[in-house]
Write an enzyme that holds these catalytic residues in place. Structure first.
Site: not given
Length: 230
Positions: A95-97, A60, A99
């Site tokens: 997962l955070d934006r 990601k 991360t």
């Protein structure tokens, strides 16, 4: 029915109890009835066929949200893997934006539950960058355990990534709590400037460039199904 992509597991239970599901021509209202692939399951008069299972590993990138749809029109992880398969797949966990790193997407609901359920929470390893050098006593506090607003948390392992740069740390953790790594460091007065998940349940981003994806091998799928990884 959930495996066929018709509905969620909870909705399937409701449809069964409402008498909308039949097996081999007989209506079934009892939950938990065992069936085989040779049995004919129908919902609302239509035969239910299992979906082909799809397992996609994504490295990601930043500025990408871990949702299937974003009302604000931002880039989602599903936008990045839209050509992977015809089946509808979903991210396992979040997962955070901002991360980056290892993220699994699949339509295998049983496996997704096994990987995210608190009882079976799997090992995750993160590479953390902070806005200032991390003191040795704070590294020890992370290992020993700190008290956050939703309870105590401690890392399974934590260490400096480099002998010369104390702004970088590696942290191994099993918790599935929201934003847990960022919160640990923020609690101790550090701002996380970059966060990368390098390991999840035995999967790594080795040979997988940022923003790219690949299919899991059958061996990896078998390992995950058997729970062979921590």
């Amino acid at each position: 029915m959930a495996n066929a992509g018709i509905c969620s597991r909870r909705e399937a239970d409701e449809y069964i109890q409402a008498g909308k599901v039949s097996v081999n021509g007989e209506v079934v209202t009892e939950l938990g009835v065992k069936i085989t692939r040779q049995d004919v399951v129908e919902y609302d008069g239509k035969v239910v066929t299992p979906e082909r299972k799809c397992y996609v590993l994504l490295n990601k990138p930043k500025d990408c949200v871990t949702t299937s749809d974003d009302p604000n029109g931002r880039l989602t992880v599903l936008d990045l893997v839209k050509n992977a398969c015809q089946e509808r797949i979903y991210p396992v966990g979040r997962l955070d934006r901002n991360t980056t790193g290892v993220l699994l997407l699949t339509n295998d609901g049983d496996l997704a539950s096994k990987l995210t359920h608190p009882k079976f929470v799997k090992k995750k390893i993160y590479h953390v960058w902070t806005d200032k050098p991390i003191a040795e006593e704070d590294m020890q506090r992370i290992a020993d355990g700190i008290e956050l607003e939703d309870g105590e948390i401690h890392a399974d392992a934590v260490s400096y990534v480099s002998d010369t740069d104390r702004n970088q740390a590696g942290i191994e953790i099993h918790s599935g709590r929201n934003r847990i790594v960022r919160r640990i460091f923020e609690h101790l007065g550090y701002r996380v400037t970059k966060l990368d998940r390098v390991y999840f349940a035995g999967l790594t981003k080795k040979n997988l460039p940022r923003g790219r994806w690949r299919y899991l091998t059958q061996e990896e799928v078998n390992f995950l199904r058997m729970g062979s990884f921590e």
